[in-house]
Design an enzyme around this catalytic site. Structure first.
Site, PDB file in Angstrom:
ATOM      1  N   SER A   1      57.884  98.742 244.794  1.00  0.00           N
ATOM      2  CA  SER A   1      59.238  98.885 244.257  1.00  0.00           C
ATOM      3  C   SER A   1      60.272  98.492 245.308  1.00  0.00           C
ATOM      4  O   SER A   1      60.227  98.949 246.454  1.00  0.00           O
ATOM      5  CB  SER A   1      59.467 100.334 243.821  1.00  0.00           C
ATOM      6  OG  SER A   1      60.777 100.501 243.339  1.00  0.00           O
ATOM      7  N   GLY A   2      61.192  97.605 244.913  1.00  0.00           N
ATOM      8  CA  GLY A   2      62.227  97.139 245.829  1.00  0.00           C
ATOM      9  C   GLY A   2      61.873  95.878 246.578  1.00  0.00           C
ATOM     10  O   GLY A   2      62.648  95.407 247.417  1.00  0.00           O
TER      11      GLY A   2
ATOM     12  N   THR B   1      61.461  91.814 240.144  1.00  0.00           N
ATOM     13  CA  THR B   1      62.286  91.524 238.959  1.00  0.00           C
ATOM     14  C   THR B   1      63.137  90.287 239.184  1.00  0.00           C
ATOM     15  O   THR B   1      63.255  89.424 238.301  1.00  0.00           O
ATOM     16  CB  THR B   1      63.176  92.739 238.636  1.00  0.00           C
ATOM     17  OG1 THR B   1      62.341  93.879 238.389  1.00  0.00           O
ATOM     18  CG2 THR B   1      64.026  92.465 237.410  1.00  0.00           C
TER      19      THR B   1
ATOM     20  N   ASN C   1      65.165 101.391 245.346  1.00  0.00           N
ATOM     21  CA  ASN C   1      65.598 100.160 244.681  1.00  0.00           C
ATOM     22  C   ASN C   1      66.663 100.510 243.659  1.00  0.00           C
ATOM     23  O   ASN C   1      66.495 101.431 242.858  1.00  0.00           O
ATOM     24  CB  ASN C   1      64.375  99.507 243.999  1.00  0.00           C
ATOM     25  CG  ASN C   1      64.706  98.171 243.378  1.00  0.00           C
ATOM     26  OD1 ASN C   1      65.826  97.673 243.504  1.00  0.00           O
ATOM     27  ND2 ASN C   1      63.746  97.588 242.699  1.00  0.00           N
TER      28      ASN C   1
ATOM     29  N   SER D   1      65.093  99.261 239.847  1.00  0.00           N
ATOM     30  CA  SER D   1      63.635  99.356 239.844  1.00  0.00           C
ATOM     31  C   SER D   1      63.110  99.309 238.413  1.00  0.00           C
ATOM     32  O   SER D   1      63.586 100.038 237.532  1.00  0.00           O
ATOM     33  CB  SER D   1      63.202 100.653 240.518  1.00  0.00           C
ATOM     34  OG  SER D   1      61.811 100.818 240.439  1.00  0.00           O
ATOM     35  N   SER D   2      62.118  98.451 238.175  1.00  0.00           N
ATOM     36  CA  SER D   2      61.487  98.391 236.852  1.00  0.00           C
ATOM     37  C   SER D   2      60.583  99.600 236.696  1.00  0.00           C
ATOM     38  O   SER D   2      59.640  99.786 237.467  1.00  0.00           O
ATOM     39  CB  SER D   2      60.664  97.108 236.705  1.00  0.00           C
ATOM     40  OG  SER D   2      61.480  95.976 236.771  1.00  0.00           O
TER      41      SER D   2
ATOM     42  N   GLY E   1      54.262  97.639 241.690  1.00  0.00           N
ATOM     43  CA  GLY E   1      53.297  97.559 242.781  1.00  0.00           C
ATOM     44  C   GLY E   1      52.828  98.953 243.171  1.00  0.00           C
ATOM     45  O   GLY E   1      53.177  99.957 242.543  1.00  0.00           O
TER      46      GLY E   1
ATOM     47  N   GLU F   1      52.638 102.463 244.637  1.00  0.00           N
ATOM     48  CA  GLU F   1      53.704 103.422 244.908  1.00  0.00           C
ATOM     49  C   GLU F   1      53.154 104.565 245.749  1.00  0.00           C
ATOM     50  O   GLU F   1      52.107 105.142 245.425  1.00  0.00           O
ATOM     51  CB  GLU F   1      54.302 103.958 243.609  1.00  0.00           C
ATOM     52  CG  GLU F   1      55.146 102.922 242.880  1.00  0.00           C
ATOM     53  CD  GLU F   1      55.986 103.533 241.776  1.00  0.00           C
ATOM     54  OE1 GLU F   1      55.767 104.714 241.432  1.00  0.00           O
ATOM     55  OE2 GLU F   1      56.891 102.829 241.269  1.00  0.00           O
TER      56      GLU F   1
END
Length: 986
Positions: A104-105, A109, A156, A159-160, A387, A389
């Site tokens: 994340s981050g 995206t 992030n 973040s998705s 990804g 975490e």
């Protein structure tokens, strides 16, 4: 391979590292990040480091630079991978996919959006409307899915919180015709609870801060996120996203995609219902639980198009069917009611998100497709999925996410190994076995039937009675305690591989595999509840019975009656496992391309590079193992034709063109010339180079020769251009000369044709239109026109009797002097001149004037009378008297008609310097003298014609007289007579 960047930027392909180890890998990655090079290749894999700033490398120029080019022709870029996937799909009709992974981050995206923009930019060159519509919908869908599926986390701002796989369908022309989106594991628990400093999904803050007053009033909302329990935690969080502008963008995107106004309103009514639902409170009244504030129930019922009583009943009671078919209502405790409320809110949002994705799919799906008529339908898939975490407290969601990444990592290594083995087999090169950590054992630990962690969780969920998380952990210890990658303590679960793969270095004597990284711990608390994902059937029936068709469509399972026997629904973990297995199978049948995203630091700084953080990501992404697999003993490979094209200038036998039978023989000549025979292997179609040093030697020699070759080619090309330009100029001048001569002759022929019969015309060619001359004959044309006018005038003058010539000359002189300034000046009548002697004009005084004029002629000896007539003289005192005017070739006389035309004043004609008349129809005349004693008079009309204009006659007669007697260069110049426009008539 792209060697278009200098060595000061590091190696643009990790395969070219001198030694494949973590130290050199990290050193090269850090150098490129610090130099602003965020992309690096590993063969055909792109490693992307989040720059945390806007970079000017995604414009139209960059798109054109990568369109249709090979990977090695340009520096590393997302566009290179996107173009490679598109070319493989279009040229070889192969389904391809681009897998974007990272924590994340790390920029997943954004990477997926740039890839989508690139594909949209290079397709549909003919600008077909239906294709443009599909492209717009695919691009706008990102905006909508980000709003409803992304949130701000501590790592992030965007973040998705779900996984997304998008298939883009292409026709045989390579233009997009439709698509399909799959979403995975939406983090719906975020709807009711967030960690400190994090926000709920963007959509809630966008509607609260960006919605109009009218919209918020209709939703019974306030524009302050602090007012709502579900958004209070993130209300004060600072984010780079502007909620107001994002709300407008989402509304616009929904309309572009094809959502109706009713559907858009339904979406925001559901969001409003969720927010109000979060503020719903319960209280215990003696034996039963009640809702605090019935007004809130009314608002929820209005927004969901249900009855308030039904909403309250669903929140406070649970309908249960007994074994005998009896239906009873069981009241909730206050804790159960709160749990049901939150579960309802999570389910509402999850169903809403799934419905939005399904609605987009229904709009963009390929319709009326016939392979026979439309050709093969190929696909490019883009996977943007969470990804690995690692949090301080890792729960069920992190467990599922990391299991997903283990599956994708396994697929990644398998596909890379398979691609390498297939290429070696095709080229006839001996494959060397590569030691790497196969994470299949970890995947089996999670998903193996009857033995894996998911099976243990499902078994615990299906067991009757009160099975707690602790009991479930004890069951795992019993079944999995002997597994080498499983360990536990009281309430913790450890995964020994930390969600990563590991490959050992492949050299002649491979070393042992690297040691495993530290384990990752998961908190078992909440695993069972999240896996069961319970939602009372009462809520499903409530939503299915809504009068809102959109809500009804979201809850098809609500149509089942309470007594109907249904199968137990699959658990959340099993559903997720099945979807990931299907995803892996779908990716496995496509040609994959990879983007591996790395987060350089936790501070979101564009300059900070956290070595330990990045090294950890490189490890669990398996990038070092990827380099080892890619090299497999050979750092570089290239088809013979491309290798020869790039390095042929380094050998005298191959420059500029070789005379050998095959390109392979020419490549062997280059290798032999540089002494690299022991460092290469020859495949059927490619050359394999073992060490980067040999390649760099070739590159250095090529770099030294390129400037010399460029100068030589520039010299030859400039000479060729100059000669070509000279030849073109000569040809141009020859053509221009011929054309000019032709135009001159054509003009002469045309003039001759038009004026051939002008002698026989009544107007001698006045009505004939002159042809437009070429520029070279402009002056000649003017002279010719002037000659024609003179000839025509001569022809006209020849027919005039000699007795009329004096009148004609006077009229011509008047015409030239007046220059069109006076409309009426007597041109069309005969000019008598001597009106006082004309018995018809002055019947009573003509005889007296004739007698007086003879006396004056004898006395002053003048030869002719130029003009005579009655006039009214104005003096300086503005008094007027009737007088007679006589102008001879010697004097100007003022006569008194009442005294037998006695001479009152005599002026020599040669003192007259000018004459002024007006532009009107009056008869005012001013005679200017050299003594400044001007004479102002008004000529009177006689009885010959009461409306005669005699000013022009006087002016023309004097002008003609002076012209003939003194010439145009001396005395009075009638052509310069002043026209006094503003002079008042007497």
């Amino acid at each position: 391979m792209a060697e278009l960047e200098g060595l000061e930027f590091g190696k643009s392909d990790f395969v070219l590292l001198d030694e494949v180890n973590m130290e050199q890998f990290m050193e090269n990655l850090k150098l490129r990040f610090e130099k602003g090079r965020i992309y690096t290749f590993i063969g055909e894999v792109v490693v992307s480091v989040n720059p945390y700033k806007q970079m000017d490398i995604y414009g139209k120029e960059a798109i054109e630079a990568y369109r249709g080019r090979e990977l090695y022709e340009n520096p590393p870029h997302l566009y290179a991978v996107a173009d490679a996937a598109y070319k493989a799909m279009k040229r070889r009709a192969k389904d391809t996919c681009i897998v974007i992974s990272g924590e994340s981050g790390a920029g997943k995206t954004e990477a997926s959006k740039y890839i989508m923009q690139y594909i949209a930019a290079i397709t549909n060159p003919s600008q077909r409307e239906e294709v443009e519509s599909v492209k717009n919908i695919l691009l706008k869908s990102n905006c909508v899915l980000e709003a409803f599926g992304n949130a701000k986390t501590n790592r992030n701002d965007n973040s998705s919180r779900f996984g997304k796989y998008m298939d883009i369908n292409f026709n045989f022309n390579g233009d997009p015709t439709g698509g399909h989106i799959n979403n995975y594991l939406l983090e719906k628990s975020r709807v009711v609870q967030q960690q400190g400093g994090e926000r709920n999904f963007h959509s809630f803050y966008q509607v609260l801060r960006g919605g109009s007053e009218e919209m918020l009033r209709s939703l019974h909302l306030q524009n302050d996120p602090v007012s709502y329990v579900y958004t209070r935690e993130g209300a004060a969080s600072v984010t780079s996203n502007n909620d107001r502008s994002s709300h407008k963008a989402v509304l616009s995107a929904l309309k572009v995609i094809g959502f109706t106004e009713e559907e858009i309103n339904s979406i925001y009514r559901i969001l409003g219902a969720i927010l109000i639902l979060g503020n719903l409170q319960f209280e215990t009244d003696t034996e039963s639980v009640q809702v605090v504030g019935l007004e809130v129930l009314g608002h929820i019922a209005e927004l969901t198009a249900t009855e308030p009583d039904a909403v309250g009943k669903s929140l406070l009671y649970r309908t249960v069917a007994t074994g005998g078919g009896e239906v009873i209502e069981k009241g909730h405790t206050e804790k159960e009611a709160c749990f049901g409320r939150d579960a309802f809110a999570k389910a509402l949002y999850e169903r809403l998100f799934g419905w939005i994705v399904g609605r987009i799919n229904a709009i963009i799906e390929v319709k009326d497709y016939n392979p026979v008529l439309h050709g093969k339908n190929t696909v490019i898939g883009v996977l943007d999925i969470y990804g690995f975490e690692i949090f301080d407290n890792n729960s069920f969601e992190q467990f599922c996410i990391n299991y997903c990444n283990e599956k994708l990592q396994q697929l990644f290594i398998e596909l890379i190994l398979r691609q390498e083995q297939e290429e070696y087999q095709r080229e006839g090169i001996t494959w060397q076995h590569i030691e790497y950590f196969n994470n299949q054992i970890i995947v089996d630990l999670v998903e193996q039937p009857h033995k894996g962690i998911i099976s243990v969780l499902d078994e615990a969920c299906l067991t009757g009675g009160q099975v707690t998380d602790t009991v479930c952990l004890q069951s795992m210890d019993t079944k999995l305690g002997q597994h080498p990658h499983y360990s536990s303590r009281k309430v913790a679960l450890r995964s020994g591989r930390d969600g990563r793969l590991s490959l050992s270095r492949c050299v002649h004597a491979p070393p042992p595999p690297p040691p495993p990284p530290p384990p990752r711990a998961y908190s078992i608390e909440g695993f069972l509840d999240k896996n069961k994902d319970p939602l009372f059937q009462d809520f499903k029936r409530l939503m299915y019975n809504s009068s809102n068709p959109v809500l009804k469509e979201m809850w098809p399972d609500g149509q089942l009656g309470i007594t109907e026997v249904t199968k137990r629904p699959l658990t959340a973990a099993t559903l997720f496992k099945n979807s990931i297995v299907a995803l892996v199978d779908k990716l496995g049948c496509k040609e994959p391309y990879y983007v591996r995203c790395i987060k350089p630091n936790e501070m979101k700084s564009p300059v900070l590079f956290d070595d330990a953080r990045c090294e950890h990501q490189v490890a669990y992404l398996g990038l070092l193992e990827n380099v080892r697999v890619r090299r497999a003993g050979f750092a570089y490979r290239q088809p013979y034709a491309r290798f020869l094209q790039r390095y042929k200038m380094t050998c005298e036998y191959t420059w500029p063109n070789h005379l050998m039978e095959t390109d392979r023989e020419a490549v062997e000549a280059i290798v032999t010339h540089h002494g690299f025979q022991d460092d290469v292997a020859y495949g059927h179609t490619k050359l394999f180079v073992r060490t980067p040093r040999s390649l760099f030697t070739l590159e250095q020699e090529r770099a030294a020769l390129i400037p010399i070759l460029v100068l030589f080619l520039q010299k030859v090309w400039r000479g060729a251009l100059a000669r070509s330009r000279c030849q073109r100029l000569r040809a141009m001048y020859a053509i221009m000369g011929c054309y000019k001569r032709y135009k001159v002759k054509a003009h002469f022929w045309e003039v001759e044709r038009r004026f051939a019969s002008v002698r026989n015309m009544a107007d001698y060619g006045k009505s004939v239109e002159w042809p437009t001359p070429p520029a070279a004959l402009a002056q000649f044309h003017s002279i010719t026109q002037q000659l024609h006018r003179r000839w025509r005038a001569r022809q006209i003058v020849k027919n005039i009797p000699p007795s009329d010539m004096a009148e004609v000359r006077a009229k011509v002189a008047a015409l030239g002097a007046l220059r069109g300034e006076r409309k009426e000046w007597g041109c069309s009548r005969p000019w008598e001149r001597d009106y006082l002697a004309n018995a018809r004009d002055c019947p009573q005084s003509s005889s007296n004037f004739i007698r007086a004029s003879k006396e004056l002629k004898n006395k002053d000896l003048y030869n002719q009378v130029l003009f005579s007539g009655f006039c009214r003289k104005m003096n300086r005192f503005n008094k007027s008297t009737d007088r007679g005017l006589l102008i001879t070739d010697k004097h100007v006389y003022k006569l008194d008609p009442k005294k037998q035309f006695k001479v009152l004043k005599r002026l020599p004609l040669d003192i007259i310097t000018g004459l002024s008349v007006t532009a009107g129809s009056d008869q005012m005349v001013a005679l200017h003298t050299s003594s400044q004693d001007d004479v102002l008079l008004c000529i009177q009309r006689g009885e010959l014609c009461p409306n005669q204009d005699r000013v022009g006659e006087l002016l023309g007669t004097l002008s003609d007289h002076f012209t003939r007697t003194t010439g145009p260069g001396s005395g009075m110049r009638p052509t310069q007579c002043t026209i006094a426009r503003q002079m008042r008539t007497a």
